[in-house]
Design a protein around this motif. Structure first.
Motif, short mmCIF file in Angstrom:
data_model
loop_
_atom_site.label_atom_id
_atom_site.label_comp_id
_atom_site.label_asym_id
_atom_site.label_seq_id
_atom_site.Cartn_x
_atom_site.Cartn_y
_atom_site.Cartn_z
N GLY A 1 4.50 -8.77 -2.19
CA GLY A 1 3.09 -9.12 -2.31
C GLY A 1 2.50 -9.46 -0.96
O GLY A 1 3.21 -9.50 0.06
N THR A 2 1.20 -9.69 -0.93
CA THR A 2 0.51 -9.98 0.32
C THR A 2 0.43 -11.47 0.62
O THR A 2 0.02 -11.86 1.71
CB THR A 2 -0.91 -9.41 0.27
N LEU B 1 -2.39 6.19 -12.98
CA LEU B 1 -3.41 5.18 -13.22
C LEU B 1 -2.91 3.78 -12.88
O LEU B 1 -3.65 2.95 -12.33
CB LEU B 1 -3.86 5.24 -14.69
N SER B 2 -1.66 3.51 -13.21
CA SER B 2 -1.08 2.21 -12.90
C SER B 2 -1.00 1.99 -11.39
O SER B 2 -1.32 0.91 -10.88
CB SER B 2 0.31 2.09 -13.52
N ASP B 3 -0.58 3.02 -10.65
CA ASP B 3 -0.51 2.91 -9.20
C ASP B 3 -1.89 2.73 -8.59
O ASP B 3 -2.06 1.97 -7.63
CB ASP B 3 0.17 4.15 -8.61
N LEU B 4 -2.88 3.44 -9.13
CA LEU B 4 -4.24 3.29 -8.62
C LEU B 4 -4.76 1.87 -8.88
O LEU B 4 -5.46 1.29 -8.04
CB LEU B 4 -5.16 4.32 -9.28
N THR B 5 -4.43 1.32 -10.04
CA THR B 5 -4.83 -0.05 -10.34
C THR B 5 -4.18 -1.03 -9.37
O THR B 5 -4.82 -1.99 -8.90
CB THR B 5 -4.44 -0.41 -11.79
N ARG B 6 -2.90 -0.79 -9.07
CA ARG B 6 -2.20 -1.66 -8.13
C ARG B 6 -2.83 -1.58 -6.74
O ARG B 6 -3.05 -2.61 -6.09
CB ARG B 6 -0.73 -1.24 -8.05
N LEU B 7 -3.17 -0.37 -6.30
CA LEU B 7 -3.83 -0.21 -5.02
C LEU B 7 -5.19 -0.91 -5.00
O LEU B 7 -5.55 -1.61 -4.05
CB LEU B 7 -4.02 1.28 -4.69
N ASP B 8 -5.94 -0.70 -6.08
CA ASP B 8 -7.27 -1.30 -6.16
C ASP B 8 -7.19 -2.82 -6.12
O ASP B 8 -7.99 -3.47 -5.44
CB ASP B 8 -7.95 -0.83 -7.45
N THR C 1 -4.74 -4.69 -4.80
CA THR C 1 -4.30 -5.13 -3.48
C THR C 1 -5.46 -5.15 -2.49
O THR C 1 -5.66 -6.11 -1.75
CB THR C 1 -3.19 -4.21 -2.95
N ILE C 2 -6.24 -4.05 -2.50
CA ILE C 2 -7.38 -3.98 -1.58
C ILE C 2 -8.43 -5.01 -1.96
O ILE C 2 -9.05 -5.65 -1.09
CB ILE C 2 -7.97 -2.56 -1.60
N ALA C 3 -8.65 -5.21 -3.27
CA ALA C 3 -9.63 -6.21 -3.72
C ALA C 3 -9.22 -7.61 -3.28
O ALA C 3 -10.07 -8.41 -2.86
CB ALA C 3 -9.77 -6.15 -5.24
N ASN C 4 -7.93 -7.92 -3.36
CA ASN C 4 -7.46 -9.23 -2.91
C ASN C 4 -7.73 -9.44 -1.41
O ASN C 4 -8.14 -10.51 -0.98
CB ASN C 4 -5.97 -9.39 -3.19
N MET C 5 -7.48 -8.40 -0.62
CA MET C 5 -7.72 -8.51 0.81
C MET C 5 -9.21 -8.74 1.09
O MET C 5 -9.58 -9.59 1.91
CB MET C 5 -7.25 -7.24 1.52
N LEU C 6 -10.06 -7.97 0.43
CA LEU C 6 -11.50 -8.11 0.64
C LEU C 6 -11.99 -9.47 0.16
O LEU C 6 -12.82 -10.12 0.83
CB LEU C 6 -12.25 -6.98 -0.08
N LEU D 1 0.82 -1.22 0.00
CA LEU D 1 0.00 0.00 0.00
C LEU D 1 0.86 1.27 0.00
O LEU D 1 0.51 2.27 -0.63
CB LEU D 1 -0.91 0.00 1.23
N LYS D 2 1.98 1.21 0.70
CA LYS D 2 2.82 2.41 0.83
C LYS D 2 3.54 2.74 -0.47
O LYS D 2 3.65 3.93 -0.83
CB LYS D 2 3.83 2.20 1.95
#
Length: 323
Positions: free
Chosen positions: A279-280, A138-145, A147-152, A106-107
């Motif tokens: 990765g997570t 846009l690429s960073d936002l996709t990466r954030l999205d 990562t959060i989607a995987n957690m959820l 995330l950071k």
């Protein structure tokens, strides 16, 4: 508390062992006293003396069975508690690693987003440079999205809160779309992604689940191959066993005995014996769970560290093909 329980079980085991030893000594003492008393009486037969030994043997045999049974129970209980302690410690370490890796995942894009936004705000770059920065944002936002989607998704799957809606899913367009979406990441890592899926190849499955499988497998291949600027190849075929999608990479690979552990939650491949891939540790876990929900089978193989890897997802033919 668990450690205290193990100490209690050890104490009980020691007391049980002492009781068995004490009973052995006591029965021997009683036998000797009775033998001495009988030997003083005239006319005592050898059979009576032998009966004393037989009585002690039967009593000790009963004590041994009773004590042995409870000793086995105590040792088994200690083994269960010890295994629970080891599992708890392993889970705690995995969770700590997950928190550290998730924080990093995330950071890093947040820092990149801040840098790109500050560059646009302070320097007002030329259109080509501005377009490059916007693409990075846009690429960073996709990466954030993602990562959060995987957690959820992992949280919902663990709680059984996922609804599966099966439909006909064309694999070619879906996999090609995922490859295009991950194109900027592949370019940054110097990795080539190739897609070769048979025309008209389809499965009857949950569309979001299939997309999650494709995204995480390709993303995993890119991460594994970036150190060597290798390649990721996605192959989609149909055979007698069903519909098969293979994702092959030329990355770091893994030891063959690790093939099953790869799909465990929070597990991450070691890159060089001690350093783990970023990765997570949820991507391959989501692949396995999504495949299971659709009745598909997933497997991984590698010839060893540094020799690449192949991940295979197979949907059974009778329930997954459409006419």
């Amino acid at each position: 508390m668990q450690i205290g329980f193990i100490v209690l079980l050890l104490t009980c085991s020691a007391q049980l062992a002492y009781w068995m030893a004490d009973e052995s000594h006591y029965t021997a003492t009683v036998r000797d006293e009775l033998r001495a008393a009988l030997e003083k009486q005239p006319g005592t037969s050898p059979a009576a003396l032998a009966q004393l030994d037989a009585d002690r043997f039967h009593r000790m045999n009963r004590y041994a069975w009773e004590g042995g049974f409870f000793l086995v129970v105590l040792v088994g209980a200690m083994g269960v508690v010890y295994a629970a302690l080891r599992e708890e410690n392993a889970l705690r370490r995995q969770q700590e690693d997950f928190l550290a890796s998730a924080s990093h995942e995330l950071k890093s894009p947040l820092a990149s987003l801040r840098l790109s936004a500050e560059t646009i705000a302070m320097r007002d770059p030329q259109p080509p440079r501005r377009a490059e920065l916007v693409q990075r944002i846009l690429s960073d936002l996709t990466r954030l999205d993602q990562t959060i989607a995987n957690m959820l998704d992992a949280s919902r799957l663990s709680r059984g809160q996922v609804r599966v809606s099966r439909e006909r899913v064309e694999l070619g367009p879906l996999v090609a779309g995922v490859a295009r979406e991950l194109g900027p990441l592949a370019d940054d890592c110097g990795v080539t992604v190739q897609v070769d899926v048979e025309g008209g190849l389809a499965v009857h499955a949950d569309r979001d689940g299939v997309r999650t499988i494709a995204h995480n497998l390709i993303h995993n291949g890119i991460k594994a191959s970036r150190a060597s600027a290798g390649s990721v190849t996605v192959l989609g075929t149909r055979d007698a066993g069903g519909v098969c999608v293979r994702v092959e990479d030329t990355g770091i690979g893994f030891a063959p005995h690790e093939s099953r552990r790869l799909f465990q939650k929070f597990h991450r491949i070691e890159a060089n014996g001690h350093e783990r891939l970023p990765g997570t540790g949820l991507g391959l876990y989501l692949v396995r769970r999504c495949a299971e929900l659709d009745g598909a089978a997933v497997s991984a193989s590698s010839d060893g560290p540094g020799r690449g890897a192949c991940f295979t997802v197979r949907w059974p033919a009778p329930a997954r093909t459409a006419s």
